[in-house]
Motif scaffolding. Sequence first.
Motif, PDB file in Angstrom:
ATOM      1  N   SER A 171       6.037 -32.065  10.453  1.00 30.65           N
ATOM      2  CA  SER A 171       4.511 -32.055   9.813  1.00 30.65           C
ATOM      3  C   SER A 171       4.334 -30.976   8.844  1.00 30.65           C
ATOM      4  O   SER A 171       3.773 -31.542   7.722  1.00 30.65           O
ATOM      5  N   ALA A 172       5.016 -29.884   8.672  1.00 34.23           N
ATOM      6  CA  ALA A 172       5.027 -29.087   7.764  1.00 34.23           C
ATOM      7  C   ALA A 172       5.299 -29.503   6.587  1.00 34.23           C
ATOM      8  O   ALA A 172       4.921 -29.401   5.295  1.00 34.23           O
ATOM      9  N   ARG A 173       6.607 -30.275   6.789  1.00 33.10           N
ATOM     10  CA  ARG A 173       7.247 -30.738   5.302  1.00 33.10           C
ATOM     11  C   ARG A 173       6.550 -32.048   5.093  1.00 33.10           C
ATOM     12  O   ARG A 173       6.372 -32.039   3.564  1.00 33.10           O
ATOM     13  N   THR A 174       5.835 -32.637   5.698  1.00 34.37           N
ATOM     14  CA  THR A 174       5.145 -33.862   5.444  1.00 34.37           C
ATOM     15  C   THR A 174       3.779 -33.282   4.714  1.00 34.37           C
ATOM     16  O   THR A 174       3.520 -33.978   3.411  1.00 34.37           O
ATOM     17  N   VAL A 175       3.131 -32.305   5.236  1.00 34.29           N
ATOM     18  CA  VAL A 175       2.168 -31.912   4.314  1.00 34.29           C
ATOM     19  C   VAL A 175       2.548 -30.996   3.052  1.00 34.29           C
ATOM     20  O   VAL A 175       1.649 -31.450   1.836  1.00 34.29           O
ATOM     21  N   PHE A 176       3.624 -30.463   3.019  1.00 34.01           N
ATOM     22  CA  PHE A 176       4.135 -30.018   1.760  1.00 34.01           C
ATOM     23  C   PHE A 176       4.472 -30.649   0.652  1.00 34.01           C
ATOM     24  O   PHE A 176       4.036 -30.603  -0.405  1.00 34.01           O
ATOM     25  N   GLU A 177       5.075 -31.989   1.140  1.00 28.86           N
ATOM     26  CA  GLU A 177       5.415 -33.108   0.053  1.00 28.86           C
ATOM     27  C   GLU A 177       4.121 -33.622  -0.498  1.00 28.86           C
ATOM     28  O   GLU A 177       4.096 -34.095  -1.550  1.00 28.86           O
ATOM     29  N   GLY A 178       3.055 -33.574   0.194  1.00 24.71           N
ATOM     30  CA  GLY A 178       1.821 -34.232  -0.012  1.00 24.71           C
ATOM     31  C   GLY A 178       0.668 -33.336  -0.884  1.00 24.71           C
ATOM     32  O   GLY A 178      -0.023 -33.989  -1.457  1.00 24.71           O
ATOM     33  N   LEU A 179       1.231 -32.487  -1.217  1.00 28.09           N
ATOM     34  CA  LEU A 179       0.515 -31.185  -1.758  1.00 28.09           C
ATOM     35  C   LEU A 179       0.499 -31.641  -3.331  1.00 28.09           C
ATOM     36  O   LEU A 179       1.589 -32.021  -3.924  1.00 28.09           O
ATOM     37  N   PRO A 180      -0.862 -31.834  -3.741  1.00 30.94           N
ATOM     38  CA  PRO A 180      -0.841 -32.265  -5.283  1.00 30.94           C
ATOM     39  C   PRO A 180      -0.315 -30.949  -6.356  1.00 30.94           C
ATOM     40  O   PRO A 180       0.066 -31.491  -7.293  1.00 30.94           O
ATOM     41  N   VAL A 181      -0.471 -29.948  -5.754  1.00 30.47           N
ATOM     42  CA  VAL A 181      -0.012 -28.667  -6.523  1.00 30.47           C
ATOM     43  C   VAL A 181       0.778 -27.875  -5.671  1.00 30.47           C
ATOM     44  O   VAL A 181       0.234 -27.643  -4.455  1.00 30.47           O
ATOM     45  N   LYS A 182       1.994 -27.480  -6.019  1.00 30.37           N
ATOM     46  CA  LYS A 182       2.870 -26.380  -5.180  1.00 30.37           C
ATOM     47  C   LYS A 182       2.913 -25.335  -6.077  1.00 30.37           C
ATOM     48  O   LYS A 182       3.458 -25.412  -7.251  1.00 30.37           O
ATOM     49  N   ASP A 183       2.594 -24.022  -5.322  1.00 27.79           N
ATOM     50  CA  ASP A 183       2.883 -22.845  -6.215  1.00 27.79           C
ATOM     51  C   ASP A 183       4.167 -22.109  -5.496  1.00 27.79           C
ATOM     52  O   ASP A 183       4.810 -22.734  -4.463  1.00 27.79           O
ATOM     53  N   VAL A 184       4.594 -20.938  -5.781  1.00 29.30           N
ATOM     54  CA  VAL A 184       5.757 -20.347  -5.188  1.00 29.30           C
ATOM     55  C   VAL A 184       5.480 -19.949  -3.700  1.00 29.30           C
ATOM     56  O   VAL A 184       6.421 -20.042  -3.005  1.00 29.30           O
ATOM     57  N   ILE A 185       4.270 -19.910  -3.183  1.00 34.36           N
ATOM     58  CA  ILE A 185       3.861 -19.668  -1.863  1.00 34.36           C
ATOM     59  C   ILE A 185       4.057 -20.889  -1.152  1.00 34.36           C
ATOM     60  O   ILE A 185       4.536 -20.664   0.101  1.00 34.36           O
ATOM     61  N   SER A 186       3.862 -21.908  -1.841  1.00 32.28           N
ATOM     62  CA  SER A 186       4.015 -23.377  -0.932  1.00 32.28           C
ATOM     63  C   SER A 186       5.394 -23.346  -0.705  1.00 32.28           C
ATOM     64  O   SER A 186       6.003 -23.638   0.534  1.00 32.28           O
ATOM     65  N   TRP A 187       6.379 -23.153  -1.485  1.00 37.13           N
ATOM     66  CA  TRP A 187       7.822 -23.163  -1.575  1.00 37.13           C
ATOM     67  C   TRP A 187       8.227 -22.178  -0.602  1.00 37.13           C
ATOM     68  O   TRP A 187       9.239 -22.354   0.484  1.00 37.13           O
ATOM     69  N   ASN A 188       7.871 -20.796  -0.390  1.00 41.46           N
ATOM     70  CA  ASN A 188       8.015 -19.625   0.150  1.00 41.46           C
ATOM     71  C   ASN A 188       7.842 -19.984   1.787  1.00 41.46           C
ATOM     72  O   ASN A 188       8.655 -19.871   2.702  1.00 41.46           O
ATOM     73  N   THR A 189       6.693 -20.888   1.845  1.00 44.78           N
ATOM     74  CA  THR A 189       6.230 -20.960   3.521  1.00 44.78           C
ATOM     75  C   THR A 189       7.145 -21.873   4.285  1.00 44.78           C
ATOM     76  O   THR A 189       7.251 -21.949   5.195  1.00 44.78           O
ATOM     77  N   LEU A 190       7.226 -22.919   3.351  1.00 43.80           N
ATOM     78  CA  LEU A 190       8.284 -23.942   3.981  1.00 43.80           C
ATOM     79  C   LEU A 190       9.655 -23.419   4.292  1.00 43.80           C
ATOM     80  O   LEU A 190      10.136 -23.720   5.177  1.00 43.80           O
ATOM     81  N   ILE A 191      10.089 -22.796   3.201  1.00 48.83           N
ATOM     82  CA  ILE A 191      11.562 -22.072   3.537  1.00 48.83           C
ATOM     83  C   ILE A 191      11.415 -21.219   4.961  1.00 48.83           C
ATOM     84  O   ILE A 191      12.392 -21.249   5.494  1.00 48.83           O
ATOM     85  N   THR A 192      10.587 -20.510   4.918  1.00 46.02           N
ATOM     86  CA  THR A 192      10.409 -19.439   5.908  1.00 46.02           C
ATOM     87  C   THR A 192      10.151 -20.173   7.114  1.00 46.02           C
ATOM     88  O   THR A 192      10.724 -19.834   8.195  1.00 46.02           O
ATOM     89  N   GLY A 193       9.336 -21.522   7.192  1.00 50.43           N
ATOM     90  CA  GLY A 193       9.321 -22.135   8.425  1.00 50.43           C
ATOM     91  C   GLY A 193      10.633 -22.677   8.859  1.00 50.43           C
ATOM     92  O   GLY A 193      10.925 -22.661  10.140  1.00 50.43           O
ATOM     93  N   TYR A 194      11.521 -23.405   7.918  1.00 50.39           N
ATOM     94  CA  TYR A 194      12.698 -23.787   8.427  1.00 50.39           C
ATOM     95  C   TYR A 194      13.719 -22.730   9.200  1.00 50.39           C
ATOM     96  O   TYR A 194      14.108 -22.540   9.922  1.00 50.39           O
TER      97      TYR A 194
END
Length: 213
Positions: free
Chosen positions: A64-87
């Motif tokens: 679900s975290a990945r699905t939400v991430f992919e659907g974000l209209p705008v992604k900043d560095v924190i978006s990427w960091n959050t998903l990397i950390t989550g995995y």
Amino acid sequence: MQLSGIEPDLLTLVSLASIVAQLSDHQNSGSIHGFIIRRDLWMEDVIIGNAVVDMYAKLGIIDSARTVFEGLPVKDVISWNTLITGYAQNGLATEAIEVYHMMEQYTGIIPNQGTWVSILPAYSHVGALRQGMKIHGRVTKDCLYLDVFVGTCLIDMYGKCGRLDDALSLFYQLPRRSSVPWNAVIACHGVHGYGEKALRLFEEMLGRAWNQA
């Protein structure tokens, strides 16, 4: 708040997402996500999307975290960091590394301290020494290797890959005012069977604490 007829704002929802994650409240995570979707709040600020990605990741619902991430209209560095950390925190180091490589392809995203603290544990987990050394080279140019969190992650990476001399050398370059780097260097010596060295480091840590008291 709801009974008073006050509409939640961005800060309310970000706070609720954090609280739900801390409480491992799976049921209300869906309610918060649904509320945001119904009001189309993704467009207001990337912070709210990042909070939902973080919420699902901390709950262990990483798909679900990945699905939400992919659907974000705008992604900043924190978006990427959050998903990397989550995995990485869910034991999915390979997936964390995959997302980091995807991030590198986006020229508008500049890695920061949070990125290195997110990806280095993943490299440690899979024993990817060469890739970790590349990160070390990058953070050295920016003097970020002296950051206690980045430096500790590098110590952990070198230690888990069996490069204890490198781990110890880096350790002595870091500020050692907290227990964080001490724990990392003691643990990596203990794991590799250097119990006496680990004990000497522990005694050194206690001596420093006593001198500062």
